[in-house]
Design an enzyme around this catalytic site. Structure first.
Site, PDB file in Angstrom:
ATOM      1  N   PRO A   1       0.791  -1.229   0.000  1.00 17.54           N
ATOM      2  CA  PRO A   1       0.000   0.000   0.000  1.00 17.54           C
ATOM      3  C   PRO A   1       0.831   1.290   0.000  1.00 17.54           C
ATOM      4  O   PRO A   1       1.872   1.362   0.654  1.00 17.54           O
ATOM      5  CB  PRO A   1      -0.824  -0.098   1.290  1.00 17.54           C
ATOM      6  CG  PRO A   1      -0.107  -1.090   2.134  1.00 17.54           C
ATOM      7  CD  PRO A   1       0.531  -2.055   1.190  1.00 17.54           C
ATOM      8  N   ASN A   2       0.335   2.236  -0.766  1.00 16.29           N
ATOM      9  CA  ASN A   2       0.876   3.595  -0.863  1.00 16.29           C
ATOM     10  C   ASN A   2       2.170   3.705  -1.672  1.00 16.29           C
ATOM     11  O   ASN A   2       2.652   4.806  -1.912  1.00 16.29           O
ATOM     12  CB  ASN A   2       1.076   4.226   0.540  1.00 16.29           C
ATOM     13  CG  ASN A   2      -0.229   4.284   1.309  1.00 16.29           C
ATOM     14  OD1 ASN A   2      -1.213   4.819   0.797  1.00 16.29           O
ATOM     15  ND2 ASN A   2      -0.256   3.729   2.502  1.00 16.29           N
TER      16      ASN A   2
ATOM     17  N   ARG B   1       5.078  11.028  -2.411  1.00 14.54           N
ATOM     18  CA  ARG B   1       4.760  10.648  -1.033  1.00 14.54           C
ATOM     19  C   ARG B   1       5.973  10.889  -0.134  1.00 14.54           C
ATOM     20  O   ARG B   1       7.030  10.283  -0.333  1.00 14.54           O
ATOM     21  CB  ARG B   1       4.404   9.167  -1.015  1.00 14.54           C
ATOM     22  CG  ARG B   1       4.249   8.581   0.355  1.00 14.54           C
ATOM     23  CD  ARG B   1       4.265   7.065   0.318  1.00 14.54           C
ATOM     24  NE  ARG B   1       4.045   6.561   1.638  1.00 14.54           N
ATOM     25  CZ  ARG B   1       4.330   5.324   2.031  1.00 14.54           C
ATOM     26  NH1 ARG B   1       4.846   4.462   1.179  1.00 14.54           N
ATOM     27  NH2 ARG B   1       4.116   4.952   3.256  1.00 14.54           N
TER      28      ARG B   1
ATOM     29  N   TYR C   1      11.155   8.943   1.284  1.00 16.37           N
ATOM     30  CA  TYR C   1      11.169   7.925   0.232  1.00 16.37           C
ATOM     31  C   TYR C   1      11.810   8.372  -1.082  1.00 16.37           C
ATOM     32  O   TYR C   1      11.902   7.577  -2.025  1.00 16.37           O
ATOM     33  CB  TYR C   1       9.734   7.440  -0.040  1.00 16.37           C
ATOM     34  CG  TYR C   1       9.092   6.791   1.173  1.00 16.37           C
ATOM     35  CD1 TYR C   1       9.596   5.613   1.699  1.00 16.37           C
ATOM     36  CD2 TYR C   1       7.995   7.382   1.801  1.00 16.37           C
ATOM     37  CE1 TYR C   1       9.033   5.024   2.816  1.00 16.37           C
ATOM     38  CE2 TYR C   1       7.411   6.794   2.920  1.00 16.37           C
ATOM     39  CZ  TYR C   1       7.935   5.622   3.424  1.00 16.37           C
ATOM     40  OH  TYR C   1       7.380   5.034   4.529  1.00 16.37           O
TER      41      TYR C   1
ATOM     42  N   ASN D   1       8.068  -5.757  -1.038  1.00 17.92           N
ATOM     43  CA  ASN D   1       7.997  -4.578  -0.174  1.00 17.92           C
ATOM     44  C   ASN D   1       6.542  -4.495   0.267  1.00 17.92           C
ATOM     45  O   ASN D   1       5.691  -3.959  -0.443  1.00 17.92           O
ATOM     46  CB  ASN D   1       8.416  -3.299  -0.898  1.00 17.92           C
ATOM     47  CG  ASN D   1       8.447  -2.106   0.063  1.00 17.92           C
ATOM     48  OD1 ASN D   1       7.953  -2.208   1.196  1.00 17.92           O
ATOM     49  ND2 ASN D   1       9.021  -0.998  -0.374  1.00 17.92           N
TER      50      ASN D   1
ATOM     51  N   ALA E   1       3.297  -0.942   4.765  1.00 16.40           N
ATOM     52  CA  ALA E   1       2.768  -0.964   6.142  1.00 16.40           C
ATOM     53  C   ALA E   1       2.306  -2.358   6.565  1.00 16.40           C
ATOM     54  O   ALA E   1       2.316  -2.681   7.763  1.00 16.40           O
ATOM     55  CB  ALA E   1       1.623   0.033   6.277  1.00 16.40           C
TER      56      ALA E   1
ATOM     57  N   HIS F   1       4.257  -4.684   9.020  1.00 19.64           N
ATOM     58  CA  HIS F   1       4.205  -4.560  10.472  1.00 19.64           C
ATOM     59  C   HIS F   1       2.888  -5.077  11.065  1.00 19.64           C
ATOM     60  O   HIS F   1       2.720  -5.076  12.277  1.00 19.64           O
ATOM     61  CB  HIS F   1       4.408  -3.085  10.865  1.00 19.64           C
ATOM     62  CG  HIS F   1       5.473  -2.397  10.072  1.00 19.64           C
ATOM     63  ND1 HIS F   1       6.802  -2.774  10.134  1.00 19.64           N
ATOM     64  CD2 HIS F   1       5.423  -1.381   9.151  1.00 19.64           C
ATOM     65  CE1 HIS F   1       7.513  -2.005   9.304  1.00 19.64           C
ATOM     66  NE2 HIS F   1       6.695  -1.157   8.703  1.00 19.64           N
TER      67      HIS F   1
ATOM     68  N   ASP G   1       1.464 -15.770   6.616  1.00 17.10           N
ATOM     69  CA  ASP G   1       0.963 -17.137   6.432  1.00 17.10           C
ATOM     70  C   ASP G   1       1.012 -17.547   4.959  1.00 17.10           C
ATOM     71  O   ASP G   1       1.291 -18.703   4.646  1.00 17.10           O
ATOM     72  CB  ASP G   1      -0.475 -17.254   6.957  1.00 17.10           C
ATOM     73  CG  ASP G   1      -0.539 -17.295   8.474  1.00 17.10           C
ATOM     74  OD1 ASP G   1       0.522 -17.362   9.125  1.00 17.10           O
ATOM     75  OD2 ASP G   1      -1.655 -17.258   9.014  1.00 17.10           O
TER      76      ASP G   1
ATOM     77  N   GLU H   1      12.450  -9.846   1.746  1.00 12.40           N
ATOM     78  CA  GLU H   1      11.773  -8.633   2.233  1.00 12.40           C
ATOM     79  C   GLU H   1      12.624  -7.415   1.911  1.00 12.40           C
ATOM     80  O   GLU H   1      13.827  -7.429   2.172  1.00 12.40           O
ATOM     81  CB  GLU H   1      11.590  -8.746   3.759  1.00 12.40           C
ATOM     82  CG  GLU H   1      11.032  -7.467   4.390  1.00 12.40           C
ATOM     83  CD  GLU H   1      10.873  -7.578   5.906  1.00 12.40           C
ATOM     84  OE1 GLU H   1      11.090  -8.661   6.479  1.00 12.40           O
ATOM     85  OE2 GLU H   1      10.550  -6.537   6.508  1.00 12.40           O
TER      86      GLU H   1
ATOM     87  N   HIS I   1      12.811  -2.889   1.871  1.00  8.87           N
ATOM     88  CA  HIS I   1      12.253  -1.577   2.197  1.00  8.87           C
ATOM     89  C   HIS I   1      13.159  -0.489   1.647  1.00  8.87           C
ATOM     90  O   HIS I   1      14.389  -0.656   1.634  1.00  8.87           O
ATOM     91  CB  HIS I   1      12.126  -1.396   3.710  1.00  8.87           C
ATOM     92  CG  HIS I   1      11.210  -2.394   4.328  1.00  8.87           C
ATOM     93  ND1 HIS I   1       9.843  -2.312   4.236  1.00  8.87           N
ATOM     94  CD2 HIS I   1      11.468  -3.546   5.009  1.00  8.87           C
ATOM     95  CE1 HIS I   1       9.295  -3.344   4.836  1.00  8.87           C
ATOM     96  NE2 HIS I   1      10.260  -4.119   5.310  1.00  8.87           N
TER      97      HIS I   1
ATOM     98  N   SER J   1      13.224   2.689   3.036  1.00 12.42           N
ATOM     99  CA  SER J   1      13.758   3.418   4.194  1.00 12.42           C
ATOM    100  C   SER J   1      14.338   2.441   5.210  1.00 12.42           C
ATOM    101  O   SER J   1      14.008   1.242   5.194  1.00 12.42           O
ATOM    102  CB  SER J   1      12.634   4.233   4.841  1.00 12.42           C
ATOM    103  OG  SER J   1      11.619   3.368   5.337  1.00 12.42           O
TER     104      SER J   1
ATOM    105  N   ARG K   1      13.385   4.493  12.302  1.00 12.05           N
ATOM    106  CA  ARG K   1      12.141   5.261  12.290  1.00 12.05           C
ATOM    107  C   ARG K   1      11.285   4.905  13.529  1.00 12.05           C
ATOM    108  O   ARG K   1      11.811   4.441  14.524  1.00 12.05           O
ATOM    109  CB  ARG K   1      11.408   5.003  10.974  1.00 12.05           C
ATOM    110  CG  ARG K   1      12.242   5.418   9.757  1.00 12.05           C
ATOM    111  CD  ARG K   1      11.512   5.164   8.455  1.00 12.05           C
ATOM    112  NE  ARG K   1      10.284   5.965   8.377  1.00 12.05           N
ATOM    113  CZ  ARG K   1       9.306   5.743   7.494  1.00 12.05           C
ATOM    114  NH1 ARG K   1       9.430   4.763   6.613  1.00 12.05           N
ATOM    115  NH2 ARG K   1       8.228   6.502   7.474  1.00 12.05           N
TER     116      ARG K   1
ATOM    117  N   ARG L   1       7.588   0.455  13.377  1.00 17.41           N
ATOM    118  CA  ARG L   1       8.169  -0.059  12.123  1.00 17.41           C
ATOM    119  C   ARG L   1       9.334  -1.024  12.376  1.00 17.41           C
ATOM    120  O   ARG L   1       9.879  -1.606  11.447  1.00 17.41           O
ATOM    121  CB  ARG L   1       8.665   1.086  11.237  1.00 17.41           C
ATOM    122  CG  ARG L   1       7.570   1.980  10.736  1.00 17.41           C
ATOM    123  CD  ARG L   1       8.103   3.021   9.762  1.00 17.41           C
ATOM    124  NE  ARG L   1       7.253   4.185   9.749  1.00 17.41           N
ATOM    125  CZ  ARG L   1       6.133   4.313   9.032  1.00 17.41           C
ATOM    126  NH1 ARG L   1       5.751   3.351   8.231  1.00 17.41           N
ATOM    127  NH2 ARG L   1       5.412   5.411   9.099  1.00 17.41           N
TER     128      ARG L   1
HETATM  129  C1  DQA Z   1       8.358   0.936   3.637  1.00 20.65           C
HETATM  130  C2  DQA Z   1       8.488   1.084   5.142  1.00 20.65           C
HETATM  131  C3  DQA Z   1       7.143   0.868   5.822  1.00 20.65           C
HETATM  132  O1  DQA Z   1       7.263   1.031   7.235  1.00 20.65           O
HETATM  133  C4  DQA Z   1       6.121   1.864   5.318  1.00 20.65           C
HETATM  134  O2  DQA Z   1       4.850   1.594   5.880  1.00 20.65           O
HETATM  135  C5  DQA Z   1       6.050   1.930   3.844  1.00 20.65           C
HETATM  136  C6  DQA Z   1       7.287   1.836   3.057  1.00 20.65           C
HETATM  137  C7  DQA Z   1       9.680   1.262   2.903  1.00 20.65           C
HETATM  138  O3  DQA Z   1       9.851   0.819   1.779  1.00 20.65           O
HETATM  139  O4  DQA Z   1      10.515   1.986   3.453  1.00 20.65           O
HETATM  140  O5  DQA Z   1       4.986   2.142   3.266  1.00 20.65           O
HETATM  141  O6  DQA Z   1       8.044  -0.418   3.342  1.00 20.65           O
END
Ligand code: DQA
Length: 148
Positions: free
Chosen positions: A9-10, A17, A22, A73, A76, A79, A86, A97, A99, A101, A106, A110
């Site tokens: 998401p996002n 953003r 980011y 990635n 959110a 977390h 699962d 995994e 990310h 950031s 942070r 997170r």
């Molecule tokens: C993120 C880190 C997450 O905590 C955050 O919710 C994101 C982006 C990252 O790529 O740094 O949406 O996954």
């Protein structure tokens, strides 16, 4: 080999953003970088984004037999999502995994990743380079059949 990149998401808003966190690169730009990085390895790339947890779960389930490695990635959902964790455990496709950031530098919420224990490794905090580094990690994981 085939690598499935999944974005949560996002991440469709990357570029506008919270650029101080980011960066200003869009997800489409990152996808181009990933495709370029995959060329020398002759790795096929599928690159997707969804704001919906269930859609990400479906894509992880469908990856079985179609993709060698998933790069995730989960944004959110990293977390919060037992469902994603699962799905990764159930399907057994090696998952990395990533990310943008450094989540450990942070907010405390997170610092915990629910998916980390079922992933074979993490790449965190290198901005768009986290994605490029993940291509090489995926090739390595595929070659060594590394699992969690
Ligand atoms: C993120 C880190 C997450 O905590 C955050 O919710 C994101 C982006 C990252 O790529 O740094 O949406 O996954």
């Amino acid at each position: 080999m085939k690598i499935l990149f999944l974005n949560g998401p996002n991440l469709n808003l990357l570029g506008r953003r919270e650029p101080e966190v980011y960066g200003t690169t869009t997800l489409a730009d990152i996808e181009k970088q990933v495709r370029t990085a995959a060329e020398p390895f002759k790795a096929g790339i599928d690159f997707r984004q969804s704001n919906l947890e269930g859609e990400l779960v479906n894509w992880i389930q469908e990856a079985k037999g179609k993709f060698n490695v998933i790069v995730l990635n989960a944004a959110a959902y990293t977390h919060t999502s037992i469902a994603l964790r699962d799905a990764i455990a159930a399907v057994g496709v090696p998952t990395i995994e990533i990310h943008l950031s450094n989540v450990h530098a942070r907010e405390e919420f997170r610092h915990k990743s629910l998916i980390a224990p079922v992933c074979c490794g993490q790449i965190i905090g290198f901005g768009q380079k986290s994605y490029v580094l993940a291509v090489e990690a995926a090739v390595y994981v595929n070659g060594s059949k590394k699992s969690p």
